[in-house]
Design an enzyme around this catalytic site. Structure first.
Site, PDB file in Angstrom:
ATOM      1  N   CYS A 283       0.818  -1.213   0.000  1.00  0.00           N
ATOM      2  CA  CYS A 283       0.000   0.000   0.000  1.00  0.00           C
ATOM      3  C   CYS A 283       0.854   1.266   0.000  1.00  0.00           C
ATOM      4  CB  CYS A 283      -0.914  -0.007   1.224  1.00  0.00           C
ATOM      5  SG  CYS A 283      -1.856   1.529   1.419  1.00  0.00           S
TER       6      CYS A 283
ATOM      7  N   TYR B 234      -5.156   5.664  -9.181  1.00  0.00           N
ATOM      8  CA  TYR B 234      -6.358   4.902  -8.803  1.00  0.00           C
ATOM      9  C   TYR B 234      -7.584   5.384  -9.589  1.00  0.00           C
ATOM     10  CZ  TYR B 234      -3.919   2.622  -4.955  1.00  0.00           C
ATOM     11  OH  TYR B 234      -3.054   1.852  -4.218  1.00  0.00           O
TER      12      TYR B 234
END
Length: 329
Positions: free
Chosen positions: A46, A180
């Site tokens: 992440c 994203y």
């Protein structure tokens, strides 16, 4: 795709709208700064969690804040979660939990969002107390300053904070979250808008870094940490997984040299796990969850290229990479 199947973070126009953070109490005000009180949960996959771990390492907070590492692979359950499957008995050794969501439910039994990392957890209560990835690094740099190691650099010097905050805002919207917005878009229009904004910003940064070793000159700041975590994942994951395929970072001479300069700095390379990154973005349910055939883990890239000389020091007036907090400004 019909609206009944659209994830909660997809808007009506098909664009990705990231959920807001649920636990945002600031350290030093509502949350006490105390060694041994908190555990930072992360996954090396992440980018949001990675930047908190980089700053924790650089500032020497690894002696005050323990670290729990979740697997980069999503668990095969009916919800999005992070699992401690790398640990013995599939449980975090300090908190005794199997899933990150457990600390969220301990804080709020009605929690409905995704359990995200990074999250700071009160060890005694096993409760999530702060999952605000946007402010966590600056909290580490300011509220946690009394616990910094001797000689720790200043990643958030007072005379640059306004500039750092402006850079960080741009980096978040157009680059960190921009990839994203490309990868999770549910419409061609939303994807192309995010794509164009992402590469316009990368082009701008390529020019800026032709004259500056780091974003704000000769020294690494919090903004560089934020940008690095996306650059480190770009060629290995985002380029093909999120369709951000106009250029590889290796094709931007200045951005590529800048990324290697950071990677070759303590706190960056030793917290960057390219295998975990590839596992998450190519084998996890994050990308193409409806595929039923066996998924393939890419063999590349050649990681030795990250160690090649970058020659970025030629842009600096000093050999130092960090602001010395003792230096008068």
């Amino acid at each position: 795709m019909s609206s009944t199947h659209q994830p909660a973070e997809i808007d009506q126009d098909g664009s990705f709208k990231r959920q807001t953070n649920r636990f945002t109490a600031p350290f030093g005000e509502e949350l006490p700064v105390q060694p041994g009180k908190y555990r930072l949960l992360w996954s090396p996959a992440c980018p949001w969690a990675h930047r908190a771990v980089i700053v924790r390492k650089i500032l020497g907070l690894d002696t005050s804040i323990s670290l729990g590492t979740a697997s980069p692979l999503r668990p095969q359950i009916d919800r999005v979660d992070w699992e401690f499957s790398l640990d013995e008995n599939h449980k975090d050794p300090e908190l005794g939990i199997q899933y990150v969501s457990e600390v969220y439910f301990h804080s709020d039994p009605d929690y409905k969002g995704r359990p995200t990392v990074p999250v700071m957890v009160d060890i005694d209560e096993k409760k999530a107390v702060n999952n605000d990835y946007f402010t966590l690094t600056t909290d580490f740099e300011t509220a946690w300053a009394p616990l910094h190691k001797k000689g720790a650099p200043d990643l958030y010097p007072e005379h640059l904070r306004e500039d750092i905050d402006q850079w960080s805002d741009v980096i978040f919207h157009d680059i960190n979250n921009g990839v994203y917005k490309c990868g999770f878009a549910y419409s061609q229009e939303a994807y192309e808008q995010a794509f164009d904004k992402l590469f316009a910003r990368l082009d701008e940064l390529e020019g800026h870094l032709s004259e500056n070793r780091f974003l704000l000159g000769d020294f690494i700041t919090d903004s560089d940490v934020r940008l690095y975590t996306t650059l480190a994942r770009f060629d290995a994951a985002y380029y093909n997984g999120f369709n951000t395929n106009r250029n590889l970072i290796r094709e931007f001479p200045n951005l590529w040299g800048y990324a290697r300069d950071l990677y070759q700095t303590d706190g960056f390379s030793n917290t960057t796990d390219f295998h975990a990154i590839k596992q998450h973005y190519h084998l996890s349910i994050t990308i193409n969850p409806e595929r039923t055939e066996e998924k393939i883990l890419p063999k590349g890239p050649d990681l030795s290229v990250w160690e090649l000389p970058h020659h970025r020091e030629k842009l600096s007036k000093t050999k130092e990479k960090f602001h010395d907090k003792r230096r008068t400004t």
